[in-house]
Design a protein around this motif. Structure first.
Motif, PDB file in Angstrom:
ATOM      1  N   VAL A 188       1.414  -5.631  -3.201  1.00  0.00           N
ATOM      2  CA  VAL A 188       2.357  -6.682  -3.909  1.00  0.00           C
ATOM      3  C   VAL A 188       2.133  -7.844  -3.212  1.00  0.00           C
ATOM      4  O   VAL A 188       1.941  -9.146  -3.617  1.00  0.00           O
ATOM      5  N   LEU A 189       2.195  -7.987  -1.991  1.00  0.00           N
ATOM      6  CA  LEU A 189       2.222  -9.175  -1.235  1.00  0.00           C
ATOM      7  C   LEU A 189       0.611  -9.876  -1.363  1.00  0.00           C
ATOM      8  O   LEU A 189       0.615 -11.172  -1.418  1.00  0.00           O
ATOM      9  N   LEU A 190      -0.228  -8.981  -0.889  1.00  0.00           N
ATOM     10  CA  LEU A 190      -1.838  -9.536  -1.232  1.00  0.00           C
ATOM     11  C   LEU A 190      -1.875 -10.087  -2.550  1.00  0.00           C
ATOM     12  O   LEU A 190      -2.689 -11.037  -2.838  1.00  0.00           O
TER      13      LEU A 190
ATOM     14  N   ILE B  57       5.148  -2.755 -12.705  1.00  0.00           N
ATOM     15  CA  ILE B  57       5.514  -1.757 -13.806  1.00  0.00           C
ATOM     16  C   ILE B  57       4.740  -0.587 -13.558  1.00  0.00           C
ATOM     17  O   ILE B  57       5.587   0.665 -13.819  1.00  0.00           O
ATOM     18  N   TYR B  58       3.484  -0.533 -13.210  1.00  0.00           N
ATOM     19  CA  TYR B  58       2.785   0.645 -12.975  1.00  0.00           C
ATOM     20  C   TYR B  58       3.598   1.553 -11.611  1.00  0.00           C
ATOM     21  O   TYR B  58       3.833   2.873 -11.948  1.00  0.00           O
ATOM     22  N   ASN B  59       3.817   0.830 -10.672  1.00  0.00           N
ATOM     23  CA  ASN B  59       4.247   1.201  -9.716  1.00  0.00           C
ATOM     24  C   ASN B  59       5.846   1.749  -9.779  1.00  0.00           C
ATOM     25  O   ASN B  59       6.231   2.939  -9.095  1.00  0.00           O
ATOM     26  N   ILE B  60       6.581   1.480 -10.790  1.00  0.00           N
ATOM     27  CA  ILE B  60       8.025   2.019 -11.196  1.00  0.00           C
ATOM     28  C   ILE B  60       7.889   3.448 -11.227  1.00  0.00           C
ATOM     29  O   ILE B  60       8.465   4.246 -10.727  1.00  0.00           O
ATOM     30  N   PHE B  61       6.605   3.875 -12.360  1.00  0.00           N
ATOM     31  CA  PHE B  61       6.481   5.248 -12.547  1.00  0.00           C
ATOM     32  C   PHE B  61       6.380   5.988 -11.401  1.00  0.00           C
ATOM     33  O   PHE B  61       6.799   7.082 -11.078  1.00  0.00           O
TER      34      PHE B  61
ATOM     35  N   ILE C  60      -4.816   8.705  -7.809  1.00  0.00           N
ATOM     36  CA  ILE C  60      -5.617   9.269  -6.522  1.00  0.00           C
ATOM     37  C   ILE C  60      -4.979   8.647  -5.404  1.00  0.00           C
ATOM     38  O   ILE C  60      -4.773   9.583  -4.449  1.00  0.00           O
ATOM     39  N   MET C  61      -4.479   7.527  -5.479  1.00  0.00           N
ATOM     40  CA  MET C  61      -3.646   6.868  -4.157  1.00  0.00           C
ATOM     41  C   MET C  61      -2.509   7.723  -3.998  1.00  0.00           C
ATOM     42  O   MET C  61      -2.211   8.235  -2.660  1.00  0.00           O
ATOM     43  N   ASN C  62      -1.611   7.945  -5.003  1.00  0.00           N
ATOM     44  CA  ASN C  62      -0.287   8.589  -4.779  1.00  0.00           C
ATOM     45  C   ASN C  62      -0.699  10.360  -4.550  1.00  0.00           C
ATOM     46  O   ASN C  62       0.081  11.010  -3.710  1.00  0.00           O
TER      47      ASN C  62
END
Length: 499
Positions: free
Chosen positions: A244-246, A261-265, A348-350
């Protein structure tokens, strides 16, 4: 064990209720923010939140170091040792509180005079101050008691009060959004209710642990690994919040809004998983120090079922999330919220991040913070460097690619160290779990891709989700039973033993 079983049940029930309420209300508010303020303001507020997440690093690893130091004395009811550890922790937290207050004033002043946000400067200043007040109360008064409650298996006290907090505060925020659109009033409502919740936990803990002596001789040696713990926490912060910061620095706040918004889920799902695991992790931590043979049996079951469940959850998200985001952001046209590649990269990240949680628990229980801090440092460097380059090349997707590369390294090192150095067993057991479930995941993604159910109504999506979820979950269970019968037999044997 009977008492621990009851605490586990209370923790699990309260944690599930809390997360369900948080998920339901948590999806409503961002939508209202987007409708009332637009993507840019939503991105600004998300960036401020991430800054405060980084501010938690001032804790300097004290909390996790204290948690690890308390497992053994709490399991043995060694009240004198517990008091000494908490006394040292209290001294550290008081010092941190003063530093935190000073930095908050600096941040608030910077947003007031130097950072253009599109929001009235006085309002941003007020939001920063109100956001900080609960954390200050926690450092000076409540945090040490929260740690003791969690190690003692009474996290249900915290989650129950947080459930009430989330219900009341989010209802208050919604009413404010409907009636006035005042950002400062929204934050004030949350601040007041948050302080009341912290006060309740403090009073409850004071009443339950009357024997706790904060004036006992501080045992600073017990939390001496706090600096090594801090390195691990910094690494965790980089993983969770650097994107988010970058993005806010290298792109714009609308891109940040899409990411959030994607990260909320995904964050809601991650919080749900963490809440369930934390319901019984205290028992695993105590067992690690008092009954290693039983711990190994239970851990094998935990790791097997946890990794299987993690793959099931993120497979379902990969298949059904994009059409859900389409429905969620319909009518919001100031940014593009439909991105096929973003979904698969987030999945994949999660998967990588959550899949290594069992190995991470082993390291925490054993207190191997200093021995593994070099892994955390390398992960941070990889994450930041690769993310910066990838964002410049591919934008929002590049941010997640950088995190994935770092997670591949950290996950491999964590699995190796926890298995070989702590549990003294082959790493093949864990890698076999990943390989078997990974093959199932790829097979399902060959049948459905992330956009297979796009452009459906919510009702149609719900029906297809129920139908296909049944066979997807069944497939994972059958395959895992075929390859990991021992874990299934062990859990059946443990349940029969209880009866």
């Amino acid at each position: 064990m009977a008492k621990k079983d009851n605490r586990i049940k209370y923790n699990l029930v309260s944690g599930i209720v809390y997360q369900v309420i948080l998920i339901v209300i948590g999806f409503l508010l961002p939508r209202l923010y987007l409708e009332n303020f637009g993507s840019e303001v939503n991105g600004v507020l998300s960036t401020i939140k991430q800054i405060f997440v980084y501010m938690a690093l001032l804790e300097s690893g004290v909390g996790l170091a204290t948690t690890q130091a308390l497992y053994k004395p709490v399991a043995e009811n060694n009240y004198g040792k517990v008091s000494s550890v908490i006394s040292a922790t209290n001294n550290f937290y008081c010092k941190i509180g003063f530093i935190y207050a000073a930095i908050v004033l600096i941040i608030a002043t910077c947003y007031e005079f130097f950072i253009p946000t599109g929001i009235e400067r006085g309002v941003v200043f007020g939001i920063v101050i109100l956001t900080a007040l609960p954390a200050l109360f926690s450092y000076f008064v409540q945090s040490k008691y929260r740690i003791l409650l969690e190690v003692d298996g009474r996290k249900y006290v915290i989650t129950t009060s947080e459930t009430v907090l989330q219900l009341l505060s989010n209802i208050g925020k919604i009413l404010v959004l409907i009636l006035s659109n005042s950002l400062i009033l929204i934050q004030l409502v949350y601040c007041i209710l948050y302080l009341l919740q912290l006060g309740y936990v403090y009073i409850h803990a004071k009443s339950r642990y009357k024997w706790l002596d904060l004036k006992a001789k501080p045992d600073y040696e017990a939390v001496s690994q706090r600096k090594s713990v801090l390195v691990h926490q910094v690494s965790g912060m980089v993983f969770n919040n650097t994107d988010v910061l970058l993005l806010s620095i290298l792109t714009d706040f609308k891109v940040v809004s899409v990411y959030t918004i994607y990260n909320i889920f995904f964050s809601q799902v991650q919080n749900f998983i963490t809440s369930i695991i934390s319901g019984f992790s205290f028992a695993l931590g105590q067992m690690f120090h008092t009954d290693r043979e039983m711990f190994l049996k239970v851990y094998n079951v935990y790791e097997t079922f946890y990794i299987m469940a993690t793959f099931i959850i993120y497979t379902l998200m990969a298949v059904f999330l994009l059409p859900l985001i389409q429905i969620y952001t319909s009518g919001i046209n100031d940014a593009n919220y439909t991105n096929v590649y973003l979904v698969i990269l987030f999945v994949i990240m999660n998967l990588l991040a959550n899949g290594k949680l069992p190995s991470n628990h082993v390291l925490e229980f054993s207190g191997k913070f200093e021995e593994t801090r070099s892994h955390a440092i390398v992960e941070m460097i990889i994450n930041i460097v690769v993310s910066v380059v990838a964002i410049l090349l591919w934008g929002i997707c590049g941010a997640i690619l950088g995190t994935i590369v770092a997670l591949l390294y950290r996950g491999a090192m964590m699995i190796y160290y926890s298995n070989k150095k702590v549990l003294e067993r082959s790493v093949f057991a864990t890698y076999k779990l990943w390989l078997v479930n990974g093959v199932v995941f790829v097979a399902i993604m060959c049948v459905f891709f992330v956009d297979s159910f796009c452009d459906l109504s919510f009702v149609s999506l719900l029906i297809k989700g129920i139908i296909h979820s049944f066979w997807i979950v069944s497939l994972y269970i059958v395959v895992n039973f075929a390859f990991f019968k021992d874990a299934f037999k062990t859990i059946i044997a443990l349940r029969r033993k209880k009866k």
